[in-house]
Design a protein around this motif. Sequence first.
Motif, PDB file in Angstrom:
ATOM      1  N   PRO A  26       0.830  -1.205   0.000  1.00  0.00           N
ATOM      2  CA  PRO A  26       0.000   0.000   0.000  1.00  0.00           C
ATOM      3  C   PRO A  26       0.868   1.260   0.000  1.00  0.00           C
ATOM      4  O   PRO A  26       2.048   1.208   0.378  1.00  0.00           O
ATOM      5  N   ASN A  27       0.272   2.365  -0.399  1.00  0.00           N
ATOM      6  CA  ASN A  27       0.960   3.657  -0.399  1.00  0.00           C
ATOM      7  C   ASN A  27       2.245   3.612  -1.206  1.00  0.00           C
ATOM      8  O   ASN A  27       3.276   4.136  -0.794  1.00  0.00           O
ATOM      9  N   SER A  28       2.199   2.976  -2.357  1.00  0.00           N
ATOM     10  CA  SER A  28       3.380   2.789  -3.197  1.00  0.00           C
ATOM     11  C   SER A  28       3.078   3.288  -4.606  1.00  0.00           C
ATOM     12  O   SER A  28       1.941   3.246  -5.065  1.00  0.00           O
ATOM     13  N   ARG A  29       4.142   3.739  -5.288  1.00  0.00           N
ATOM     14  CA  ARG A  29       3.933   4.246  -6.644  1.00  0.00           C
ATOM     15  C   ARG A  29       5.243   4.335  -7.401  1.00  0.00           C
ATOM     16  O   ARG A  29       6.320   4.412  -6.804  1.00  0.00           O
ATOM     17  N   ASP A  55       5.683   2.291   0.203  1.00  0.00           N
ATOM     18  CA  ASP A  55       5.237   2.821   1.488  1.00  0.00           C
ATOM     19  C   ASP A  55       6.246   3.808   2.081  1.00  0.00           C
ATOM     20  O   ASP A  55       6.607   3.738   3.249  1.00  0.00           O
TER      21      ASP A  55
END
Length: 116
Positions: A26-29, A55
């Motif tokens: 999660p919270n990754s890009r 993250d």
Amino acid sequence: MPKIAPCLWFDNQGEEAATFYTSVFPNSRITEVQRYTKTGPGEEGTVSTVNFSLDGQDYVALNGGPAFTFSEAISLQVYCRSQEEVDDYWAKLSDGGEEGPCGWLKDRYGLSWQIV
């Protein structure tokens, strides 16, 4: 204070790996994709590096060719809060890879992980 980002050497799967890793956590890009120019050393237009964040931790995926591969000398540790979280990360990261003992696995790209 300097910012530190591990650089992960791939043959030519850096963008694929970064896309996979950012889908797992999660919270990754992916933050940037750079391509080789006509000056090389890779084929013009192909991906040279991919900057991505898992993250909040920054990484670079380098398409450096087959000269180097991953080994267990380095691994990424994932600290989980529950058995369900362990099971989820284990299933995702080991898919297409290799399961090991005591929370260790290699993903489909050969990178070692410790899921604890």
